[in-house]
Design a protein around this motif. Sequence first.
Motif, PDB file in Angstrom:
ATOM      1  N   UNK A 190     -21.931  52.531 -36.420  1.00 45.94           N
ATOM      2  CA  UNK A 190     -20.781  52.475 -37.315  1.00 45.94           C
ATOM      3  C   UNK A 190     -20.997  51.359 -38.342  1.00 45.94           C
ATOM      4  N   UNK A 191     -21.523  50.240 -37.851  1.00 42.82           N
ATOM      5  CA  UNK A 191     -21.840  49.151 -38.781  1.00 42.82           C
ATOM      6  C   UNK A 191     -22.815  49.627 -39.840  1.00 42.82           C
ATOM      7  N   UNK A 192     -23.842  50.351 -39.386  1.00 48.18           N
ATOM      8  CA  UNK A 192     -24.857  50.813 -40.345  1.00 48.18           C
ATOM      9  C   UNK A 192     -24.224  51.685 -41.424  1.00 48.18           C
ATOM     10  N   UNK A 193     -23.247  52.487 -41.049  1.00 44.70           N
ATOM     11  CA  UNK A 193     -22.584  53.341 -42.044  1.00 44.70           C
ATOM     12  C   UNK A 193     -21.867  52.497 -43.088  1.00 44.70           C
ATOM     13  N   UNK A 194     -21.139  51.484 -42.612  1.00 41.39           N
ATOM     14  CA  UNK A 194     -20.455  50.596 -43.569  1.00 41.39           C
ATOM     15  C   UNK A 194     -21.466  49.869 -44.452  1.00 41.39           C
ATOM     16  N   UNK A 195     -22.530  49.390 -43.815  1.00 38.09           N
ATOM     17  CA  UNK A 195     -23.545  48.661 -44.586  1.00 38.09           C
ATOM     18  C   UNK A 195     -24.130  49.542 -45.683  1.00 38.09           C
ATOM     19  N   UNK A 196     -24.391  50.804 -45.333  1.00 34.34           N
ATOM     20  CA  UNK A 196     -25.028  51.690 -46.314  1.00 34.34           C
ATOM     21  C   UNK A 196     -24.156  51.795 -47.561  1.00 34.34           C
ATOM     22  N   UNK A 197     -22.842  51.863 -47.359  1.00 32.18           N
ATOM     23  CA  UNK A 197     -21.940  52.006 -48.502  1.00 32.18           C
ATOM     24  C   UNK A 197     -22.005  50.773 -49.403  1.00 32.18           C
ATOM     25  N   UNK A 198     -21.957  49.583 -48.802  1.00 32.80           N
ATOM     26  CA  UNK A 198     -21.963  48.404 -49.684  1.00 32.80           C
ATOM     27  C   UNK A 198     -23.336  48.189 -50.342  1.00 32.80           C
ATOM     28  N   UNK A 199     -24.393  48.545 -49.644  1.00 38.27           N
ATOM     29  CA  UNK A 199     -25.723  48.360 -50.244  1.00 38.27           C
ATOM     30  C   UNK A 199     -25.885  49.244 -51.475  1.00 38.27           C
ATOM     31  N   UNK A 200     -25.610  50.540 -51.308  1.00 36.16           N
ATOM     32  CA  UNK A 200     -25.823  51.452 -52.437  1.00 36.16           C
ATOM     33  C   UNK A 200     -24.807  51.187 -53.548  1.00 36.16           C
ATOM     34  N   UNK A 201     -23.576  50.855 -53.156  1.00 31.48           N
ATOM     35  CA  UNK A 201     -22.582  50.603 -54.199  1.00 31.48           C
ATOM     36  C   UNK A 201     -22.950  49.359 -55.005  1.00 31.48           C
ATOM     37  N   UNK A 202     -23.415  48.298 -54.346  1.00 33.23           N
ATOM     38  CA  UNK A 202     -23.822  47.110 -55.120  1.00 33.23           C
ATOM     39  C   UNK A 202     -24.942  47.454 -56.072  1.00 33.23           C
ATOM     40  N   UNK A 203     -25.945  48.172 -55.567  1.00 35.67           N
ATOM     41  CA  UNK A 203     -27.078  48.527 -56.422  1.00 35.67           C
ATOM     42  C   UNK A 203     -26.608  49.257 -57.667  1.00 35.67           C
ATOM     43  N   UNK A 204     -25.774  50.285 -57.470  1.00 35.47           N
ATOM     44  CA  UNK A 204     -25.344  51.100 -58.611  1.00 35.47           C
ATOM     45  C   UNK A 204     -24.387  50.312 -59.505  1.00 35.47           C
ATOM     46  N   UNK A 205     -23.471  49.579 -58.892  1.00 35.47           N
ATOM     47  CA  UNK A 205     -22.456  48.844 -59.655  1.00 35.47           C
ATOM     48  C   UNK A 205     -23.109  47.874 -60.642  1.00 35.47           C
ATOM     49  N   UNK A 206     -24.033  47.063 -60.126  1.00 32.42           N
ATOM     50  CA  UNK A 206     -24.648  46.079 -61.027  1.00 32.42           C
ATOM     51  C   UNK A 206     -25.572  46.747 -62.041  1.00 32.42           C
ATOM     52  N   UNK A 207     -26.141  47.886 -61.669  1.00 35.34           N
ATOM     53  CA  UNK A 207     -26.935  48.636 -62.644  1.00 35.34           C
ATOM     54  C   UNK A 207     -26.075  49.126 -63.791  1.00 35.34           C
ATOM     55  N   UNK A 208     -24.937  49.716 -63.456  1.00 35.51           N
ATOM     56  CA  UNK A 208     -24.035  50.236 -64.488  1.00 35.51           C
ATOM     57  C   UNK A 208     -23.491  49.127 -65.381  1.00 35.51           C
ATOM     58  N   UNK A 209     -23.335  47.927 -64.821  1.00 32.12           N
ATOM     59  CA  UNK A 209     -22.723  46.822 -65.563  1.00 32.12           C
ATOM     60  C   UNK A 209     -23.670  46.177 -66.570  1.00 32.12           C
ATOM     61  N   UNK A 210     -24.951  46.528 -66.518  1.00 38.84           N
ATOM     62  CA  UNK A 210     -25.913  45.851 -67.395  1.00 38.84           C
ATOM     63  C   UNK A 210     -25.577  46.079 -68.863  1.00 38.84           C
ATOM     64  N   UNK A 211     -25.553  44.994 -69.628  1.00 35.47           N
ATOM     65  CA  UNK A 211     -25.467  45.090 -71.085  1.00 35.47           C
ATOM     66  C   UNK A 211     -26.536  44.161 -71.601  1.00 35.47           C
ATOM     67  N   UNK A 212     -27.387  44.635 -72.486  1.00 34.89           N
ATOM     68  CA  UNK A 212     -28.393  43.741 -73.027  1.00 34.89           C
ATOM     69  C   UNK A 212     -29.791  44.282 -72.816  1.00 34.89           C
TER      70      UNK A 212
END
Lengths: 245, 228
Positions: A190-212
């Motif tokens: 169950x922990x691994x499931x939660x971890x997977x969500x935050x890992x992939x979301x952080x990766x995508x979130x900061x990618x989308x936020x890039x300006x420059x």
Amino acid sequence: MNLFSAIGDFSSFFFRSVFISWHLKTARHRILNQVYEVGIGSLPIILIIAAFVGLVSIVQTSYQIAGTMPRFILGATVGRMVMIELGPILTALMVSGRCASSMAAEIGTMRVTEQIDALETMAIDPYRFLSLPRIMGTFIALPVLTVIAEFDSLLVSGAYAHFFLDVPFGVFNYGLTHFFYAKEFFGGLVKALFFSVVIATSGCYFGFKVRGGAREVGRAATYAVVTASVLVLMLDFLVALVIFG
Amino acid sequence: MIEVKNLSKRFGPLIVLDRVSFCINDASLVVVLGPSGTGKSVLLKAMLGLLPVDNGEALFDGKSIQSATDEEIYEIRKQVGFVFQGTALFDSMNVADNIALPLTEHTAMPSKEIRERVCCLLDIVGMAGRAHLYPQSLSGGMKRLVAVARALALDPKYLFYDEPTTALDPIMTDKVVGVMNNLKKSHTSSGIVVTHDLDTAKAVGDEIYMLKKGCINKLAKIKKELYD
Ligand SMILES: Nc1ncnc2c1ncn2[C@@H]1O[C@H](COP(=O)(O)OP(=O)(O)OP(=O)(O)O)[C@@H](O)[C@H]1O
Ligand SMILES: [Mg+2]
């Protein structure tokens, strides 16, 4: 941006990426691609790390219980340590380092080279096209990786006990299976499931936020790994409280 | 028909577009000329809703993109092919997959038909036989042509070109202009070209506008005014 608006932004990004209409037929290929990227791609390093985690655990445990407890306790202690804590957390941290950064860098580069704008002009929702498959792919791959890592750790520690500590496989295995609780094993997953969500979301979130440009892409990769790792540890605590507390 | 009404956009103190209004009639290609950094790319992106604007709107057949919902915006964008200044090809996909992407996403075409359509589009832009290459291994001009092919994939009603010929050698420029003119003849689509290249403007434009200091003006006598 203060902490609360950052948390709000992060979670709305997650919901925006996942609760979206999509078709398995067109998304399947991209999700499987990500399962492959995250799962197969991380497998070699996970196998190596897990083996050493097993070795360290067995050496430390045997040192701590030397002469005070029966030897089958080794199997019980190492087994529970690996399944409750070490397996899920180290796999998640490894995958954060490897995948959150590469997701942020890849999506960030697509942002600065206008590839995300190009998706928009083609009427393709970039969240559906880029974040959804990454989140789903990690959601599938991480628990599987975790189980493989745990199995690997236990196998290596059992072998070490057998060959170097004079604890036969049978004895180690007795401790391992006799003190096996399904709740602990599934709690780890169950922990691994939660971890997977935050890992992939952080990766995508900061990618989308890039300006420059290139520098911001590099920064995004760093932020993604740092955020993912911190969130993994925070969630670890919360889930531990709920399941084992 | 696309009508742009009082479009205004500023970045901090910098006013890039100041109440820009013009109209693109059906079956005509409008050229917007302007020196580097005047806001030509910003104009195109603002028209398609890729950039939020401060004021004004762009109406596609009477529908304003600025006040439309996400779904309506996507419906409008399906009718538009956009050739980016930096081509914006997906560098993780080869040429064929780049062109096929809008087709696989928005149509139910079987993969064989998609492959045929990709070949046909590559033929149109004179890039036949390059389907398997990745963008990294194409020259700037070739990328431009692939970007045109990708923009054409869904048979769009409108084509937006951002600097289609800038930084190309004369031969490649001729080729791209030729493709644009052929498209104009064979397609009934209309479009907008932004460029700072006078020759391209004259070669493809039905109407020419000048964007300068945020304001847009129509040039009546193209040749004379351009050279003044
Ligand atoms: N995201 C942004 N943030 C701040 N300023 C911007 C942004 N995008 C563009 N600008 C500014 O807006 C102005 C217009 O930029 P734009 O890219 O539209 O120029 P352009 O006319 O397309 O030039 P070129 O012919 O070189 O492509 C420039 O001065 C630029 O500095
Ligand atoms: Mg430009």
